[in-house]
Design an enzyme around this catalytic site. Structure first.
Site, short mmCIF file in Angstrom:
data_model
loop_
_atom_site.label_atom_id
_atom_site.label_comp_id
_atom_site.label_asym_id
_atom_site.label_seq_id
_atom_site.Cartn_x
_atom_site.Cartn_y
_atom_site.Cartn_z
N ASP A 94 -4.08 -32.08 -26.81
CA ASP A 94 -3.67 -30.85 -27.52
C ASP A 94 -3.64 -29.82 -26.26
O ASP A 94 -4.79 -29.52 -25.65
CB ASP A 94 -4.68 -30.33 -28.33
CG ASP A 94 -4.22 -29.10 -29.18
OD1 ASP A 94 -3.42 -28.85 -29.66
OD2 ASP A 94 -4.91 -27.95 -28.74
N GLU A 116 1.88 -32.84 -28.24
CA GLU A 116 2.60 -32.26 -29.30
C GLU A 116 4.00 -31.69 -28.79
O GLU A 116 4.40 -31.50 -27.46
CB GLU A 116 1.97 -30.80 -29.21
CG GLU A 116 0.63 -30.80 -30.02
CD GLU A 116 -0.11 -29.39 -29.83
OE1 GLU A 116 -0.36 -28.92 -31.11
OE2 GLU A 116 -0.31 -29.04 -28.70
N ASP A 141 -9.85 -27.37 -30.54
CA ASP A 141 -8.80 -28.18 -29.79
C ASP A 141 -8.98 -29.61 -29.93
O ASP A 141 -7.86 -30.57 -29.76
CB ASP A 141 -8.82 -27.60 -28.33
CG ASP A 141 -8.30 -26.30 -28.40
OD1 ASP A 141 -7.48 -25.84 -29.01
OD2 ASP A 141 -8.70 -25.51 -27.23
#
Length: 384
Positions: free
Chosen positions: A167, A251, A344
């Site tokens: 992340d 991501e 996170d």
């Protein structure tokens, strides 16, 4: 510097030719026609003939490749090159680069540059025999670099089948699903203060003055130090991830859209422009795009891009999705089961498991195994 100026001049001429093209006109000249025009220009202008024809032709080859990448949809359209910013040129080996680059000592080597001769450089790593070209470039800090064109072999995974989720954030540059939190080393406090002083000094200096030139060099050196630290962190982090894990899930962020300016237009001015500009600088400083790019180059086929929707609002323990569960930038506390974790790291765990036993709904939220999605009820809007 003359080689850099000639390469930039030829490149800008090619850009100008293609900008004059419009639908309905004949196609813009390709590399063969531009190379013929270059030969005629070298006969007509003595200052251009003094330079290396190899350097100037390679600038045209680079432009042709850039246009091919643009039409393929992988890169943007080639733009103008500016003095002081784009300083560099490419050289192709005369008889194979292993004859044109040689090592003099453990830390010193030299390379043959057309119409310049042997140029010494600091030998930082071994030059493979497969290299056939190199690029000489000068950064804004005034440093010269020699870059040899070699495609390194990919890094082989450990073969354990282990998967990691990454992340990317601003406060924490990369949070791993294992609980590790990695951050890009930026400028120290004293360096940041000096950066602000130099920026104010540059803004007050008169255009074309020696004081402005000195301020630009000092500012460039400080910026180069920050860039070097970020690139070094990206290289070490991407290599470590490629060696430790077989599958790396990140991501699928649209960074270009995320860092767009919020200034708006004169008719519709934007809001919170200064805050958005600061966020954009932080995103660039975190190296989001460079980290994924180097991961894909070092671990081809082992990097998976995941839909980022709701990954930061979903509890990894129970699958409950609520925006209120993220109490702050660093704290995540589930409103349903009370599970607490670093925000996170919780998102990184969702990214890791989003393709392993969890489905994505039409709205992008995570759905746990064996049950419906636990999402807080939403109010129903009725008319009248």
């Amino acid at each position: 510097m003359e080689h850099c100026a000639h390469a930039r001049y030829v490149w800008n001429l090619a850009v100008e030719q293609h900008q004059h093209w419009q639908p309905g006109r004949a196609s813009a000249p390709g590399y063969a026609e531009q190379s013929r025009q270059l030969t005629e220009a070298r006969k007509a202008f003595a200052w251009l003939a003094v330079g290396s024809q190899t350097v100037q032709q390679q600038a045209l080859r680079d432009f042709a490749q850039a246009m091919s990448n643009f039409f393929a949809g992988t890169h943007g359209r080639p733009t103008w090159r500016k003095a002081g910013v784009h300083e560099g040129f490419r050289i192709v080996g005369r008889r194979g680069l292993h004859w044109d680059a040689r090592r003099l000592s453990r830390k010193v080597g030299e390379v043959w540059v057309a119409k310049v001769g042997w140029v010494r450089f600091r030998w930082s790593r071994q030059v493979p025999d497969s290299a056939r070209s190199f690029r000489v470039k000068r950064d804004r800090a005034g440093r010269w670099h020699v870059c040899f064109a070699v495609i390194p072999p990919p890094i082989i995974g450990p073969g354990t089948g282990e998967v990691v989720g990454v992340d990317r954030g601003v406060a924490v540059s990369a949070a791993l699903s294992t609980g590790e939190r990695l951050s890009v080393p930026g400028l120290r406090g004293t360096e940041a203060n000096r950066l602000r002083r130099l920026q104010r000094q540059l803004a007050r200096a008169k255009l074309g003055s020696n004081r402005r030139a000195r301020a630009k060099i000092a500012l460039g050196r400080l910026r180069a130090r920050e860039t070097d630290r970020r690139k070094d962190w990206v290289e070490k982090t991407s290599t470590a991830l490629a060696r430790r894990y077989d599958v790396i899930r990140v991501e699928d962020l649209k960074i270009k859209n995320m860092v767009r300016s919020a200034r708006g237009t004169l008719d519709a001015p934007g809001t919170n422009v200064r805050a958005k500009a600061g966020l954009n600088r932080s995103i660039h400083a975190a190296g989001w795009g460079l980290l994924v790019k180097r991961l894909e180059q070092k671990a081809p086929g082992r990097v998976e891009k995941i839909n980022p929707a709701y990954t930061s609002q979903t509890c990894h323990a129970c699958g409950h999705c609520a925006a209120e569960s993220r109490e702050s930038q660093a704290v995540f506390r589930c409103r349903a089961c009370g599970h607490a974790d670093h925000a996170d790291v919780n998102a990184a765990k969702n990214i890791r498991d989003i393709a392993a036993g969890r489905a994505v709904t039409a709205r992008g939220a995570l759905q746990p195994l064996g049950g419906a999605m636990n999402r807080e009820p939403q109010p129903v809007l009725t008319s009248g």
